[in-house]
Design an enzyme around this catalytic site. Structure first.
Site, short mmCIF file in Angstrom:
data_model
loop_
_atom_site.label_atom_id
_atom_site.label_comp_id
_atom_site.label_asym_id
_atom_site.label_seq_id
_atom_site.Cartn_x
_atom_site.Cartn_y
_atom_site.Cartn_z
N CYS A 280 0.82 -1.21 0.00
CA CYS A 280 0.00 0.00 0.00
C CYS A 280 0.86 1.26 0.00
O CYS A 280 1.91 1.31 0.63
CB CYS A 280 -0.89 0.04 1.23
SG CYS A 280 -1.90 -1.40 1.41
N LYS B 42 13.69 -14.00 -11.55
CA LYS B 42 13.44 -12.84 -12.41
C LYS B 42 12.47 -13.19 -13.50
O LYS B 42 11.54 -12.44 -13.81
CB LYS B 42 14.75 -12.40 -13.07
CG LYS B 42 15.61 -11.30 -12.69
CD LYS B 42 15.31 -10.20 -11.79
CE LYS B 42 14.54 -10.45 -10.56
NZ LYS B 42 15.08 -10.08 -9.31
N GLU C 280 18.40 -16.79 -9.03
CA GLU C 280 17.99 -15.40 -9.28
C GLU C 280 17.45 -15.26 -10.72
O GLU C 280 16.45 -14.58 -10.95
CB GLU C 280 19.19 -14.47 -9.03
CG GLU C 280 18.97 -13.01 -9.34
CD GLU C 280 17.83 -12.34 -8.57
OE1 GLU C 280 17.26 -12.96 -7.66
OE2 GLU C 280 17.49 -11.21 -8.93
N ASN D 40 -1.68 1.70 6.04
CA ASN D 40 -0.81 0.68 5.44
C ASN D 40 -0.38 -0.24 6.57
O ASN D 40 0.06 0.23 7.61
CB ASN D 40 0.41 1.38 4.81
CG ASN D 40 1.38 0.40 4.20
OD1 ASN D 40 1.09 -0.78 4.10
ND2 ASN D 40 2.53 0.89 3.77
N GLY D 41 -0.59 -1.54 6.41
CA GLY D 41 -0.23 -2.48 7.46
C GLY D 41 -1.37 -3.45 7.71
O GLY D 41 -2.29 -3.56 6.91
N TRP E 291 -3.09 -2.55 -1.60
CA TRP E 291 -2.74 -3.92 -2.01
C TRP E 291 -3.54 -4.82 -1.08
O TRP E 291 -3.28 -4.88 0.12
CB TRP E 291 -1.24 -4.12 -1.85
CG TRP E 291 -0.70 -5.38 -2.44
CD1 TRP E 291 -0.30 -5.58 -3.73
CD2 TRP E 291 -0.50 -6.64 -1.77
NE1 TRP E 291 0.15 -6.86 -3.89
CE2 TRP E 291 0.04 -7.54 -2.72
CE3 TRP E 291 -0.72 -7.09 -0.47
CZ2 TRP E 291 0.36 -8.85 -2.40
CZ3 TRP E 291 -0.39 -8.40 -0.16
CH2 TRP E 291 0.13 -9.26 -1.12
N LYS F 225 6.44 -4.00 -4.25
CA LYS F 225 7.88 -3.71 -4.14
C LYS F 225 8.39 -3.86 -2.72
O LYS F 225 9.44 -4.43 -2.49
CB LYS F 225 8.14 -2.29 -4.66
CG LYS F 225 9.61 -1.92 -4.69
CD LYS F 225 10.37 -2.73 -5.71
CE LYS F 225 11.86 -2.44 -5.72
NZ LYS F 225 12.60 -3.51 -6.41
N ARG G 34 5.05 0.30 -6.03
CA ARG G 34 4.98 -0.55 -4.84
C ARG G 34 4.01 -1.71 -5.02
O ARG G 34 4.04 -2.67 -4.26
CB ARG G 34 4.54 0.29 -3.63
CG ARG G 34 5.55 1.35 -3.26
CD ARG G 34 4.98 2.29 -2.24
NE ARG G 34 4.83 1.69 -0.95
CZ ARG G 34 5.73 1.73 0.03
NH1 ARG G 34 6.87 2.34 -0.18
NH2 ARG G 34 5.50 1.17 1.19
N HIS H 206 18.90 -35.67 -9.98
CA HIS H 206 18.09 -36.17 -8.87
C HIS H 206 16.61 -35.81 -9.00
O HIS H 206 15.88 -35.80 -8.03
CB HIS H 206 18.66 -35.67 -7.54
CG HIS H 206 20.08 -36.08 -7.33
ND1 HIS H 206 20.44 -37.35 -6.96
CD2 HIS H 206 21.23 -35.39 -7.52
CE1 HIS H 206 21.75 -37.43 -6.90
NE2 HIS H 206 22.25 -36.25 -7.24
N GLU I 272 8.73 -13.95 -12.11
CA GLU I 272 7.95 -12.86 -11.52
C GLU I 272 7.47 -11.84 -12.54
O GLU I 272 6.43 -11.23 -12.35
CB GLU I 272 8.70 -12.18 -10.38
CG GLU I 272 9.94 -11.43 -10.78
CD GLU I 272 10.68 -10.84 -9.59
OE1 GLU I 272 10.05 -10.57 -8.56
OE2 GLU I 272 11.89 -10.64 -9.70
C1 F6R Z 1 12.43 -10.02 -6.58
C2 F6R Z 1 12.21 -9.13 -5.48
C3 F6R Z 1 11.80 -9.70 -4.17
C4 F6R Z 1 12.55 -8.99 -3.04
C5 F6R Z 1 12.03 -9.47 -1.68
C6 F6R Z 1 12.79 -8.86 -0.54
O1 F6R Z 1 12.80 -9.35 -7.73
O2 F6R Z 1 12.34 -7.95 -5.62
O3 F6R Z 1 12.01 -11.06 -4.13
O4 F6R Z 1 13.91 -9.25 -3.18
O5 F6R Z 1 10.67 -9.14 -1.55
O6 F6R Z 1 12.71 -7.47 -0.55
P1 F6R Z 1 13.72 -6.55 0.20
O7 F6R Z 1 15.05 -6.74 -0.40
O8 F6R Z 1 13.19 -5.16 -0.01
O9 F6R Z 1 13.70 -6.96 1.64
#
Ligand code: F6R
Length: 612
Positions: free
Chosen positions: A2, A489, A485, A100-101, A74, A607, A27, A508, A492
């Site tokens: 949010c 990427k 990673e 927010n929360g 959100w 985000k 976000r 395996h 997502e």
């Molecule tokens: C993937 C991504 C998320 C964050 C995760 C942790 O691209 O951005 O997996 O890495 O939500 O977020 P932070 O680093 O802000 O604690």
């Protein structure tokens, strides 16, 4: 998650709030709304969908007024609908709130309020908060800020809230606990937001609200007090983020801009800290407790998502160079597992946003048993940065694209520097190797720049595989976290199912997936497991899988067996993740873009994940 924006001043609050909500779109959200307090009424407009849907809805409506609150939601409690969108009104409609929360005891408070005759317009936990404040104000016949304070002493959960009152339009009340809130201080005007991005075009002077602090804001001043009713002094800081840093600068998406920013963001993460020719490596932020790291019997790294992957790379650094055992934990598992944390353990928490609820809670848990916590964080002044004992900012600059790119490489860079400082102090690394690594680290930005030249080639490969439904990413050693990673990427932002595995694990289980339709991405640069990974590539080819290989420049063997190759510059094996991840970021970006996905705001994602 949010987003919160609020304004109090002489300008048109609606325009400032809409612009601010657009800046917070990154976000992640599913509905948006605005409430303005003017002419002894609250004008409330909210819509499911994007901020642009809200703008369309408000065309021709009364949008005057200099005090207002806005929100992007959100969904947690209740579906994304117009009614569930924020702001919410009190029962009598005179107060409005954005939140927010998550309020954990909302259900019991709601039952109590229903028994007193309150009716609710939404299914949210947030609406309960403003009804509760209204009820307390009525029962105690007190000022609104006192009612807010009393309410917050009873509320359990996480919150950043801002409230307006139709009967006192020259007033904003804000409070926080475990959810971020920043107040921008202008001349006779105030801005409030979840982070500084909506504020910086108006003022660089900000106050970060602390947990349990309540701000009472009028045009002529800002007063702070804590939940115990003790006044506190606002600490005004100047932030050094420029407007260009949060704009796309000619790129189609923030994600692409951020991928291309990496030579600079990696350099920035080393600036003033590393001068290889002088053997100088100093991280000012970890000076006081560095001996805790040097003497640690074990390092526990806690993080989520991409930051967790950076933690996995760091595990190799600390084990190889510092000869100390390392455990890399998902913060969400760690906090609920009753983990064994000993006095001689040291925790490193990694977070781009500095607001991830699980990481923050894991830090609090570790702190409660006396552990020393180091933070590796991007967002200056964020909750995690403040909750840790010491730490090193990664200085990657604002990361707006939901998919983390430049934060990952800056995290790995900073973690490599921390490990090198510790290894040198411990004497577990030879002088030669230490200097070799410093030299190599210093020139990594140039190698990343070269790797970015794979842009067009990655796009061609992306076009070939954009309709694939599954992907496998395989790597060994330092390139194993890179495989994870790469897969994250891709999934997502393109919604293609992808899995990352250590290449040797393929036999395996995952090998059963391989057929002529299956693209397999190998991160197969020339390192100590090069020969082994060639065998893994052969195994995939023998089953007709399609191999895309990230290889070291000059490799002549793999191009003979792989279907597609992406050649990256050679660097030290340990630093290869900083280079080998680049084509994977580009490949994911182009696949997602060619599939028409919303790259910067992928569905369901946020985000900063401020709820557990
Ligand atoms: C993937 C991504 C998320 C964050 C995760 C942790 O691209 O951005 O997996 O890495 O939500 O977020 P932070 O680093 O802000 O604690």
């Amino acid at each position: 998650m949010c987003g919160i924006v609020a304004y109090l001043g002489e300008r048109n609050a609606y325009e400032i709030i809409i612009k601010g909500l657009k800046r917070l779109e990154y976000r992640g959200y599913d509905s948006a709304g605005i409430a303005l307090a003017t002419d002894n009424q609250i004008k409330l407009y909210k819509r499911q969908g994007k901020v642009s849907d809200l703008e369309t809805y408000t065309v021709g409506k009364d949008l005057t007024g200099g005090t207002g609150i806005g929100h992007t939601r959100w969904a947690t409690h209740g579906e994304p609908t117009d009614n569930n969108a924020h702001p919410h009104l009190s029962f009598d409609g005179s107060l409005s709130l954005i939140h927010n929360g998550v309020i954990e005891n909302y259900s019991s408070l709601k039952q109590e309020l229903i028994s007193k005759g309150h009716e609710f317009r939404s299914e949210t936990d947030s609406e309960v908060v403003i009804h509760f404040i209204e009820d307390i104000r009525r029962n105690n016949n007190c000022d609104l800020d006192e009612a807010v304070r009393l309410a917050l002493t009873k509320i359990v959960g996480a919150y950043a809230i801002v409230i307006i009152d139709q009967n006192d339009p020259d007033l904003l009340i804000a409070a926080r606990k475990s959810s971020p809130l920043v107040i921008g201080v202008g001349k006779g005007e105030y801005f409030i937001a979840s982070d500084a991005t909506p504020i910086i075009e108006y003022t660089k002077e900000v106050v970060y609200l602390n947990d349990h602090e309540i701000a009472v804001i009028r045009k002529d001043g800002l007063k702070l007090k804590n939940i115990e009713d003790v006044p506190t002094n606002p600490y005004i800081q100047t932030i050094d983020i420029e407007l260009e840093a949060i704009e796309k600068g000619g790129f189609k998406h923030f994600m692409l801009k951020e991928i291309f920013e990496q030579p600079k963001s990696i350099s920035d993460s080393m600036r003033g800290r590393l001068i290889a020719a002088k053997g100088h490596l100093v991280l000012g932020g970890i000076r006081e407790y560095v001996n805790k790291l040097v003497n640690a019997d074990r390092i526990i790294i806690i993080a989520c998502g991409t930051s967790w992957h950076a933690g996995l790379v760091a595990e190799y650094f600390f084990e190889e160079w510092c000869r100390v055992p390392v455990e890399v934990e998902y913060a969400s598992e760690f906090r609920y597992r009753n983990p064994v944390i000993r006095e001689s353990d040291v925790i490193i928490a990694i977070s781009q946003s500095g607001e991830t609820a699980d990481t923050l809670a894991a830090i609090e848990l570790a702190k409660s048993v006396g552990a020393i916590i180091f933070g590796v964080v991007n967002v200056v002044g964020s909750s995690i940065a403040r909750a840790t004992h010491e730490g090193a900012y990664i200085h990657a600059g604002p990361e707006i694209g939901v998919a983390s790119t430049k934060a990952f490489t800056a995290q790995v860079t900073v973690l490599s520097m921390i490990a090198l400082v510790v290894a040198y102090k411990k004497g577990t690394i030879s002088e030669t190797k230490y200097h070799e690594l410093l030299t190599e680290l210093e020139i990594i930005p140039e190698k990343v720049e070269t790797a970015l030249k794979l842009d067009q080639k990655s796009k061609i490969i992306a076009d070939r595989f954009k309709t694939a439904t599954n992907f496998l990413y395989l790597g060994r050693g330092y390139n194993f976290p890179v495989a994870l990673e790469g897969a994250l990427k891709l999934k997502e932002i393109s919604y293609i199912h992808a899995e990352g595995y250590p290449a040797a694990e393929m036999k395996h289980g995952p090998i059963a997936l391989i057929d002529e339709e299956m693209p397999v991405v190998f991160i197969a640069t020339k390192d100590s497991s090069y020969d082994k990974i060639i065998s893994n590539i052969q195994e995939v080819k023998a089953r007709k899988g399609k191999v895309i290989a990230i290889i070291s420049k000059g490799d002549v063997l793999i191009p003979k067996i792989a279907d597609y190759i992406l050649e990256v510059p050679i660097t030290h094996e340990a630093l290869m993740p900083l280079v080998s991840v680049i084509p994977l970021q580009l490949l994911s970006y182009y696949i997602a873009d060619l599939r028409g996905c919303n790259v910067d705001q992928p569905r369901n994602l946020a985000k900063s994940v401020t709820v557990e």
